[in-house]
Design an enzyme around this catalytic site. Structure first.
Site, PDB file in Angstrom:
ATOM      1  NE  ARG A  30     -24.459 -13.777 -21.958  1.00 46.79           N
ATOM      2  CZ  ARG A  30     -23.164 -13.527 -22.056  1.00 46.79           C
ATOM      3  NH1 ARG A  30     -22.403 -13.621 -20.972  1.00 46.79           N
ATOM      4  NH2 ARG A  30     -22.624 -13.194 -23.210  1.00 46.79           N
TER       5      ARG A  30
ATOM      6  NE  ARG B 104     -16.462 -11.632 -25.982  1.00 49.90           N
ATOM      7  CZ  ARG B 104     -16.800 -11.553 -27.260  1.00 49.90           C
ATOM      8  NH1 ARG B 104     -17.891 -10.925 -27.599  1.00 49.90           N
ATOM      9  NH2 ARG B 104     -16.068 -12.132 -28.192  1.00 49.90           N
TER      10      ARG B 104
ATOM     11  CG  HIS C 275     -26.259 -18.135 -28.447  1.00 48.55           C
ATOM     12  ND1 HIS C 275     -27.251 -17.504 -29.159  1.00 48.55           N
ATOM     13  CD2 HIS C 275     -25.925 -17.285 -27.443  1.00 48.55           C
ATOM     14  CE1 HIS C 275     -27.500 -16.329 -28.629  1.00 48.55           C
ATOM     15  NE2 HIS C 275     -26.715 -16.162 -27.588  1.00 48.55           N
TER      16      HIS C 275
END
Length: 733
Positions: free
Chosen positions: A414, A444, A474
């Site tokens: 992100r 998400r 991640h």
């Protein structure tokens, strides 16, 4: 740790005495993670209810009168948006399992339908408590601070005249009333939209009609009223303003009833990656479908009549159990607008991050050299107490500008909309460097944003990849390959616990390690090759990497502490995570406790482990810290016979992190960094520090004051003072 012991480390990144290198995985006996029947069957707390208890802790910060007022408003908004996401993802998942007949039990072994019933009861209780907090605690405090959230009934004639002008010029042109009749089918209600249900009667025919009016999201949720000379800042909710002008939207009709309602839909995204020819195209199709997910929650104002409710329930295909009656206003997530008011005295005191000592230039006004600093020794940075801009951002910007840098490789999970991190990668590619960006487009609710960044990077010449099929990437990794004087290549690495996002770095508590350790550089090179190509690599010398080895590595370390305790040797485990759900890890911690190992756990959110239960977990303490910053770092610390093994990284103890994601933990080796982590745990677990204590019942007990009523220390303030007070040692001249 219980005992500092005789600490030792090996400079080349290898380990001594059964350390965590790639080879130790091959002889690991996985049977240590299987229940041998000695543990009680009911030994886990329900993960969904545990999450609701986390959001309850957020709410308690809003209820606390010692929290600065606009921060209380902010926590009210955070509670609301947290709960929205919980319903869109977690509750939606439970309902999907029920509807499709997948009778997969929850982590406690209970049926999803039974858990869903408990969720609905607790969520409704918390939502009512949330609304009471706003009306009875926060709103009166705002009034005292001359910040007024008015209702239409509070306005005098002059106010209403001015509001009429605002409505006619700024709001009326944007509104779109939609009738429902044989010629106009019931309209689509988008997820999380705030709506007005309106019932009107035609005075000529006496026919009663229904209309839906969506409250526009393009307008401010709270309309600021004109200055009345009182010095007060006054707001009126947009839906209240619109409701009192319905006669202008339905001229000639008699308005009988109007009520607010809000729908939550299943907005989780599922794609079959094995069958997708193009992952981005498949994901974009799913993002379009997300808007049309099935309804899972209907919020209505408590004054809604049964006729209107019956129509909504029937047309939306929702059950009575999914209806939440609440006092107006609905959707208190809109309070973020109020929380952003420029009132510094009503917020947390401003904190300016400091530059890590090792990254400060040796001479005043000199230009810092990040590579020279990292080359001199490992650097552990602690955000937001230490600056992201002068550490991570500076590292990548210097790499982009340095002509001696040959390659940059980085993961992006992100990032912010105007990210200097992405710009640095683009600059590097345009300067002719080899740049690899692994963009996780399945993050998400950031999917569309990440797709756009991926395309922008590709246009600039960056090699963009999307990781491995079936896994989310991640881990937080950056690798710079630089040609040093003499022609040798040197690795400069960063492994972190948080995203490469300058905006959240000012709000999230995270750790990051910079190192020029050649072994770490080789580990990251192999890992990036696995992520971008076709490599199967086992030999990570200073790292634990999921999904293959991270759980197994941690279980081995926990098992070693258990064996040491049984042998009468010092043993201790300290863990800090966002969530602790994985049954194998929890069972291993139970066995460690039964053997006498002292286990300290710091959890921000979900915890399925039951602490303090006699015969099972009496040696386990669980704490939670919430405050101005979101605790986000993950740390795993083991006494390890006096040779502490401490890891930081991206992984929480959840199935998705350990089985369906690429995660990475890196072992700290500098004795000063090990001391720093010990001090952080000591402060967090201290009875002199404010925190929530998890009880064996699953309830969280807040400890914020001493017996005499004085406040306990705030951990984050403690860390600000401790890190801000560090000084570079004076060198002899």
């Amino acid at each position: 740790m219980q005992d500092e012991g005789g600490r030792s480390s090996v400079a080349d990144g290898s380990q001594v005495d059964g350390g965590v290198d790639g080879d130790f995985m091959d002889d690991y006996d996985e049977t240590t993670s299987v229940d041998d029947g000695t543990l009680p069957p009911e030994r886990y707390l329900d993960r969904e209810l545990s999450w609701l208890r986390f959001n309850q802790r957020v709410l308690e910060l809003a209820e606390d009168p010692t929290t600065p007022l606009l921060e209380r408003v902010n926590f009210l908004a955070i509670f609301a948006t947290n709960l929205d996401e919980f319903f869109m993802v977690r509750v939606a998942g439970l309902k999907r399992r029920i509807v499709t007949g997948l009778a997969v039990p929850t982590n406690t072994g209970r049926a999803p339908a039974d858990v869903l019933s408990d969720i609905n009861a607790l969520a409704l209780e918390l939502q009512h408590r949330h609304v009471r907090c706003f009306h009875e605690l926060v709103k009166p405090a705002l009034d005292e601070a001359n910040i007024h959230v008015e209702s239409w009934a509070d306005l005098n004639d002059d106010d209403r005249t001015r509001v009429d002008e605002i409505f006619s010029t700024k709001i009326f042109p944007v509104l779109m009333p939609l009738a429902v009749d044989p010629a106009h089918p019931f309209p689509y209600i988008s997820g999380l939209s705030l709506n007005l249900s309106v019932r009107v009667r035609n005075p000529k025919t006496e026919r009663v009609e229904f209309a839906r009016l969506k409250v526009p999201t393009v307008l401010p949720r709270f309309v600021q009223l004109p200055d009345d000379g009182s010095g007060r800042v006054r707001f009126l909710t947009l839906e209240d303003l619109i409701s009192n002008h319905l006669d202008e939207l339905f001229p000639g009709m008699e308005v009988l009833e109007h009520h607010e309602f809000r729908l939550t839909r299943n907005e989780d995204v599922e794609i079959e990656e094995d069958e997708a020819e193009n992952l981005i195209q498949a994901l974009e199709r799913e993002l379009l479908r997300r808007r049309f997910g099935p309804p899972i929650r209907l919020e209505i104002t408590d004054d809604m009549d049964e006729v209107t409710l019956g129509l909504l329930v029937r047309e939306l295909g929702i059950t009575e159990n999914e209806v939440y009656r609440l006092p107006a206003p609905l959707d208190l997530g809109g309070l973020f607008q109020i929380a952003k008011l420029d009132r510094p005295h009503l917020k947390y005191p401003k904190h300016v991050p400091v530059t890590a000592l090792q990254l400060q230039p040796a001479e005043p006004n000199a230009k810092p050299d990040v590579f020279a600093a990292i080359g001199a020794g490992d650097i552990l940075v602690h955000h937001p107490y230490e600056s992201f801009a002068t550490s991570v951002q500076a590292f990548l910007e210097q790499a982009a500008a340095d002509p001696n840098v040959l390659a940059i490789k980085q993961t992006l999970y992100r990032t912010s909309g105007d990210s200097p991190i992405v710009e640095a990668l683009i600059d590097a590619a345009e300067a002719g460097k080899a740049v690899l960006a692994l963009v996780e487009i399945k993050a998400r609710f950031d999917e569309q944003n990440n797709i756009e960044w991926a395309r922008k990077l590709e246009k600039a010449g960056v090699h963009v990849v999307y990781g491995l099929v079936g896994l989310k990437t991640h881990c937080k990794l950056a690798l710079v390959v630089r040609q040093e004087k003499g022609g040798e290549l040197k690795y400069y690495s960063h492994v972190g616990t948080g995203n490469y996002n300058p905006k959240t770095s000012r709000l999230y508590e995270d750790l990051g390690l910079f190192t020029a350790d050649d072994q770490v550089g080789k580990d990251l090179t192999r890992l990036f090759n696995e992520l971008s190509g076709y490599a199967i690599e086992k030999k990570y010398k200073r790292m634990l990497v999921a999904p293959r080895y991270l759980r197994r590595g941690l279980l081995k370390l926990i098992d070693a502490e258990t064996k040491n305790a049984r042998a009468g040797l010092p043993a201790g485990i300290r863990i800090k995570v966002n969530s602790l759900v994985d049954e194998a890890i929890i069972d291993a911690l139970y066995r460690a406790s039964q053997a006498g190992v002292s286990v300290d756990i710091v959890v921000r959110g979900i915890c399925a482990l039951v602490p303090g239960q006699e015969g099972l977990s009496e040696n386990i303490r669980v704490r939670s810290v919430l405050g101005r910053y979101l605790e986000h770092s993950r740390i795993f610390a083991f006494h390890h016979g006096g040779d502490p093994q401490i890891f930081i990284g991206s992984a929480d103890m959840m199935h998705r992190n350990l089985d369906r994601r690429v995660e990475a933990l890196i072992r700290l080796s500098d004795p000063a960094h090990l001391d720093q982590i010990d001090q952080l745990f000591d402060a967090t677990m201290s009875d002199r520090t404010a925190s929530w204590h998890l009880q064996p019942t699953g309830e969280w007990l807040r400890r914020a004051t001493r017996d005499n009523g004085t406040a306990l220390a705030d951990l984050q303030n403690t860390m600000m003072g401790r890190i801000g007070g560090r000084r570079r040692p004076q060198t002899a001249r």
